[in-house]
Design an enzyme around this catalytic site. Structure first.
Site, PDB file in Angstrom:
ATOM      1  N   SER A 246       0.825  -1.202   0.000  1.00 40.13           N
ATOM      2  CA  SER A 246       0.000   0.000   0.000  1.00 40.13           C
ATOM      3  C   SER A 246       0.866   1.261   0.000  1.00 40.13           C
ATOM      4  CB  SER A 246      -0.969  -0.043   1.192  1.00 40.13           C
ATOM      5  OG  SER A 246      -1.992   0.911   1.046  1.00 40.13           O
TER       6      SER A 246
ATOM      7  N   ASP B 238      -5.932  -3.104  -2.719  1.00 43.50           N
ATOM      8  CA  ASP B 238      -4.913  -2.832  -1.702  1.00 43.50           C
ATOM      9  C   ASP B 238      -4.258  -4.102  -1.156  1.00 43.50           C
ATOM     10  OD1 ASP B 238      -3.578  -2.024   0.734  1.00 43.50           O
ATOM     11  OD2 ASP B 238      -4.841  -0.232   0.751  1.00 43.50           O
TER      12      ASP B 238
END
Length: 308
Positions: A38, A182
């Site tokens: 991320s 993500d």
């Protein structure tokens, strides 16, 4: 073989940048492997190239307008505190368009490509250092790790972008008929992957405090409540990743150097505040410096303890 692992954490990635700056510039550590999830995936290409000041400037100047082409949030200050509420128009627009997420983050992809040009990609790909981005394959319900060595420029930029797409607020991306988002939803702190790739010493930046702190407020509106619930789930994934990574490191005789945030930096890591992020970068640098000094002090007295 030494690796740097940076966890997910949204705007708190600025703290990780400060830690990495100290390790790279002051400690002069040479890493063979960089792995990011991320927000960590946004940092690691520039860190691997040694472009510290560049990524510091890029990172601390990012805001919602550079991330969302359709922003599902409205951020207002109430009694000096940032409060997130729903952008009803944009959310309804997404609904009527038949989209699966409340917002879209295509501007973030453009921002990534703007600041990580193909010349830098080619330079990084030619280096012996490997750079790995963590993504979540939602269709197959598993984490995947994308090496720069195995990607074209456009593919790698897409994986960095996908790794940072915190759904359902940002974009889901379909690649080869599979949905991705993500990396934090499957591997928030990818210590195990660094071990699997042969690391014998790993510096791990974890963008949470070492001991969980109670939440003073649980969402006062549906969006903030959803963010809080997701954060609780991510906290559990993080603990699981750290536990398994620590056990694996012990079993494989891998040295782990953990860098947690000393305090809770924010209750909402989706708010990007330039002043706060600039401060967090400085705090990360100072924290790493103090931790390094403490580690050196312990090393200096160990021989005396053995001789005693």
């Amino acid at each position: 073989m030494r690796a740097l692992v940076i966890s997910g954490g949204g705007s708190k990635g600025a703290f990780a940048g400060g830690v990495a700056q100290f390790l790279l510039e002051n400690k002069k550590i040479k890493y063979d492997l960089f792995i990011g999830t991320s927000t960590g995936s946004l940092l690691i290409p520039h860190l691997a190239l040694g472009n510290i000041e560049k990524i510091r400037s890029i990172y601390t100047n990012v805001d919602m307008s550079k991330i969302f082409n359709i922003n599902p949030f409205i951020v207002k200050k109430k009694n000096g505190i940032d409060v997130v509420s729903i952008n009803h128009f944009n959310v309804l627009l997404q609904f009527f368009r038949g989209k699966r997420t409340f917002g879209e983050s295509k501007k973030l992809r453009a921002y990534i490509k703007k600041h990580f040009p193909i010349t830098e990609f080619n330079q990084l790909k030619a280096m012996k250092t490997d750079v790995i981005v963590t993504v979540t394959n939602l269709t197959d319900n598993q984490a995947e790790y994308k090496s720069i060595k195995e990607c074209t420029y456009d593919e790698f930029c897409d994986w960095i972008w996908i790794s940072s797409n915190y759904i359902p607020f940002m974009s889901i991306v379909k690649i080869h008929n599979k949905d991705y988002a993500d990396g934090g939803f499957s591997s928030l702190v990818p210590i195990q992957e660094a071990i699997n790739r042969g690391a014998t010493e790993i510096d791990v930046v974890i963008l949470e405090t070492e001991k969980a702190t109670p939440r003073t407020v649980i969402g006062k509106n549906p969006f903030s409540l959803l963010i809080d619930i997701f954060q609780i789930q991510l906290d559990q994934i993080e603990k699981h990743n750290i536990l398994l990574g620590t056990l694996s490191a012990t079993h494989n005789n891998v040295k782990l150097n953990m860098y947690y945030t000393p305090i809770d930096l924010t209750n909402n890591a989706l708010i990007f505040n330039k002043i706060k992020m600039t401060q967090w970068w400085k705090e990360g640098f100072q924290y790493a410096k103090k931790k390094s000094e403490a580690m050196e002090a312990v090393k200096s007295i160990m021989p005396d303890e053995k001789s005693a």
